[in-house]
Motif scaffolding. Structure first.
Motif, PDB file in Angstrom:
ATOM      1  N   GLN A  44       0.814  -1.129   0.116  1.00 42.55           N
ATOM      2  CA  GLN A  44       0.061   0.075   0.108  1.00 42.55           C
ATOM      3  C   GLN A  44       0.760   1.125   0.190  1.00 42.55           C
ATOM      4  O   GLN A  44       1.417   1.489   0.818  1.00 42.55           O
ATOM      5  CB  GLN A  44      -0.866   0.144   1.183  1.00 42.55           C
ATOM      6  CG  GLN A  44      -1.713   1.154   1.495  1.00 42.55           C
ATOM      7  CD  GLN A  44      -2.885   1.314   0.282  1.00 42.55           C
ATOM      8  OE1 GLN A  44      -3.670   0.498   0.254  1.00 42.55           O
ATOM      9  NE2 GLN A  44      -3.028   2.397  -0.432  1.00 42.55           N
ATOM     10  N   GLY A  45       0.800   1.906  -1.196  1.00 40.70           N
ATOM     11  CA  GLY A  45       1.683   3.229  -1.329  1.00 40.70           C
ATOM     12  C   GLY A  45       0.970   4.209  -1.000  1.00 40.70           C
ATOM     13  O   GLY A  45      -0.460   4.527  -0.575  1.00 40.70           O
ATOM     14  N   THR A  46       1.426   5.521  -1.611  1.00 39.21           N
ATOM     15  CA  THR A  46       0.878   6.817  -1.626  1.00 39.21           C
ATOM     16  C   THR A  46       0.697   7.481  -3.001  1.00 39.21           C
ATOM     17  O   THR A  46       1.801   7.408  -3.607  1.00 39.21           O
ATOM     18  CB  THR A  46       1.544   7.733  -0.437  1.00 39.21           C
ATOM     19  OG1 THR A  46       1.630   7.161   0.654  1.00 39.21           O
ATOM     20  CG2 THR A  46       0.948   9.117  -0.434  1.00 39.21           C
ATOM     21  N   TYR A  56       6.206   4.110  -2.973  1.00 41.00           N
ATOM     22  CA  TYR A  56       6.322   3.027  -1.970  1.00 41.00           C
ATOM     23  C   TYR A  56       7.473   3.293  -1.172  1.00 41.00           C
ATOM     24  O   TYR A  56       8.789   3.144  -1.795  1.00 41.00           O
ATOM     25  CB  TYR A  56       5.988   1.827  -2.553  1.00 41.00           C
ATOM     26  CG  TYR A  56       4.938   2.026  -3.622  1.00 41.00           C
ATOM     27  CD1 TYR A  56       3.772   1.220  -3.181  1.00 41.00           C
ATOM     28  CD2 TYR A  56       5.030   2.419  -4.780  1.00 41.00           C
ATOM     29  CE1 TYR A  56       2.610   1.154  -4.044  1.00 41.00           C
ATOM     30  CE2 TYR A  56       3.948   2.421  -5.824  1.00 41.00           C
ATOM     31  CZ  TYR A  56       2.628   1.980  -5.326  1.00 41.00           C
ATOM     32  OH  TYR A  56       1.704   1.733  -6.037  1.00 41.00           O
ATOM     33  N   ASP A  85       1.806  -1.937   4.742  1.00 44.50           N
ATOM     34  CA  ASP A  85       2.109  -0.638   4.655  1.00 44.50           C
ATOM     35  C   ASP A  85       3.298   0.016   4.051  1.00 44.50           C
ATOM     36  O   ASP A  85       4.348  -0.531   4.762  1.00 44.50           O
ATOM     37  CB  ASP A  85       1.832   0.232   5.854  1.00 44.50           C
ATOM     38  CG  ASP A  85       1.430   1.645   6.041  1.00 44.50           C
ATOM     39  OD1 ASP A  85       1.979   2.125   5.029  1.00 44.50           O
ATOM     40  OD2 ASP A  85       0.740   2.133   6.885  1.00 44.50           O
ATOM     41  N   THR A  87       3.874   3.374   3.287  1.00 41.08           N
ATOM     42  CA  THR A  87       3.752   4.817   3.196  1.00 41.08           C
ATOM     43  C   THR A  87       4.665   5.529   3.977  1.00 41.08           C
ATOM     44  O   THR A  87       4.584   6.800   3.949  1.00 41.08           O
ATOM     45  CB  THR A  87       2.284   5.072   3.682  1.00 41.08           C
ATOM     46  OG1 THR A  87       2.082   4.787   5.162  1.00 41.08           O
ATOM     47  CG2 THR A  87       1.199   4.503   2.741  1.00 41.08           C
TER      48      THR A  87
END
Length: 549
Positions: A44-46, A56, A85, A87
């Protein structure tokens, strides 16, 4: 449980993402969420810049080198369940606390042993884009990929997938010891940090397509210890085939210790490690791994140990300079260079005994250099003793390495491009730091505007059109080289390809201009000094330039 809650929350918020191997799907309506599947699982990145760039962070490429894995080669990271995660940056690799007054201070994550992670910035919807892998500096003792200066957003905005990596530094990255060698299946120790870099490149090869990068279009790049690492990776057979081009900024190439034998008058890496262990009361593997790391560090200071690559016959077969002389290095295009004011922010490289006057300086050189004094004084006459001493160390350490690498790549038929960075700002000049070590980095990363991520002690560039233009030019040259191996910048001077006879280069002061014959005299002098040392069976390290004799 956290992963389950995260997935449930995302679904409830309507942030439904399509996850497929090798595909990044941009969230609808620009929500700050993005997922991608790699070999280990889903990340899960941004989404940044109005969802045009996906980042990432803290992606594990190797298992934590802790406990029994301390002082062992890296083990590829395993898989995880659910969505991981990505992020936030992972820990920086364990190192001494940063010095708050250092010009390079600020913004890095806390350090720890569980640190073998990397970060990726990629354009949304990217496919088969070139990749730039950045190796941080820090004298192989510190630094980390989380330093704000290395933010990859603006590079990704130029159509390049950007990767930054952590690797073990200091004692945990480069300690060789007879007991560690004896327990290893291959009989080797040391070079753990370099092996980390190679493992990270393998991860990039196997996973970067998931972010839209082309694993066949990887360029490695780094500054200072990152520049040295780039040179070492070019020399290492284990890294060959993992990149197609290389950038070394302010890299260096002294003689290094062999694992077991004394070479060039240097004690072996194992002997230095054994002395360190004995000083700390840790003489076998169990006591080394159980030892207090602060105590080990203090023992290293007391015994003269320092982190450096080890010539072990496998990861590094021979001295780096010899590898390049024999044409055994990776045959890839190279971009290399150094800065005019390298030593101004590195006072520890300056000898303590530089005389204050020209007459005393010349008398000192004649006393110590003997028959070699005239040649040295013709290049560094001592009109300003400290400036000339600093210039001689700069040329022998950074300038020689940059030109040597360019020359040897050209000799094996590869494109090579040399630069000399002389640009400085009023804030730098006021502090006597004109064109200091690493001062080119903000321009390459687009960090010259009001939002530039520079540390609290960094002399900030003025907010002028000239600064913006220089940054655009340098980003253009560097990223064009990443794309196709030829540095170009729209509206700027053509960067000539290096050839030994004319020694062309790019002079970066105000606007870049092409030149030739960069530091011809100092390069020839350093070349002769290294050749003489090799003939005498002596090493060359920091005892170059004014310190040579």
């Amino acid at each position: 449980m956290k992963d389950t809650l995260r997935r449930g929350w995302l679904a409830a918020a309507g942030l439904c993402l399509v996850i497929a191997a090798g595909t990044v799907t941009v969230p609808a309506r620009g929500e700050l969420a993005a997922q991608v599947r790699v070999a280990g699982g889903v990340l899960q990145g941004t989404a940044l810049a109005d969802a045009a760039i996906l980042s990432y962070k803290g992606i594990p490429y190797a298992e934590p080198p802790t406990g029994d894995r301390r002082w062992r080669p890296p083990v590829p990271a395993g898989s995880w369940q659910g969505v991981r995660d990505a992020t936030a940056f992972g820990k920086s690799c364990l190192q001494p606390p940063p010095v708050p007054t250092s010009i390079y201070y600020g913004g890095m994550t806390p350090s720890g042993e569980d640190c073998l992670t990397l970060n990726v910035w990629a354009p949304a919807g990217a496919r088969e884009l070139p990749v730039m892998v950045w190796i941080h500096g820090g004298a192989l003792m510190g630094g980390g990929s989380s330093e704000p200066l290395y933010d990859g957003t603006k590079i990704a905005q130029q159509g390049v997938v950007f990767v930054s990596i952590n690797y073990r530094v200091g004692l945990l990255g480069f300690l060789a010891h007879p007991a560690l060698s004896a327990e290893a299946p291959d009989g080797l120790s040391g070079n753990y940090g370099l092996l980390d870099q190679i493992e990270a490149l393998r991860w990039v090869r196997d996973n970067i397509a998931a972010f839209g990068g082309d694993p066949a279009k990887v360029t490695i790049a780094g500054e200072s210890a990152g520049g040295l690492s780039t040179i070492a990776l070019m020399a290492s057979p284990q890294a060959h085939g993992l990149f197609r081009a290389a950038i070394t900024q302010s890299g260096y190439m002294p003689a290094y210790r062999a694992l077991r034998e004394e070479v060039l008058g240097l004690a072996s890496a194992e002997a230095m490690g054994a002395a360190l262990g004995a000083a700390a009361g840790a003489t076998d593997v169990a006591s080394l791994r159980a030892a207090d790391l602060v105590g080990l560090f203090r023992a290293g200071m007391a015994t003269g140990w320092a982190p450096e690559p080890v010539i072990d016959g496998v990861t590094l077969k021979r001295q780096l300079a010899d590898t390049f002389a024999l044409g055994e290095q990776a045959r890839v295009p190279v971009l290399a260079g150094f800065n005019e004011g390298e030593i101004r922010s590195l006072p520890f490289l300056m000898p303590k005994n530089v005389p204050d006057t020209k007459a005393a300086y010349q008398a000192d050189v004649r006393r110590r250099f003997g028959d070699g004094a005239a040649a040295f004084l013709s290049l560094y006459p001592g009109d300003d003793p400290r400036e000339d001493a600093a210039a001689s160390i700069r040329d022998g350490l950074y300038g020689w390495a940059a030109q040597y690498v360019a020359r040897q790549q050209a000799a094996v038929g590869q494109a090579a491009y040399l630069y000399y960075f002389r640009h400085s700002t009023p804030a730098q000049r006021e502090r006597g730091l004109a064109a200091f070590h690493a001062s080119e980095i903000p321009y390459i990363f687009g960090q010259v505007g009001p939002e530039a991520a520079l540390g609290p002690n960094w002399p900030r560039p003025p907010l002028t059109a000239d600064e913006t233009r220089l940054s655009a030019a340098m980003m253009g040259y560097w990223l064009s080289f990443v794309r196709d191996g030829v540095p170009r910048a729209p509206g700027e001077a053509a960067w000539p390809r290096y050839a030994a006879r004319e020694a062309p280069y790019l002079d970066i002061a105000g606007r870049p201009v092409a030149g030739s014959g960069l530091q011809a005299g100092p390069f020839a002098y350093a070349d002769a000094l290294v050749a003489s040392r090799r003939q005498q069976g002596r090493g060359w390290r920091l005892d170059i330039g004014f310190s040579a004799f």
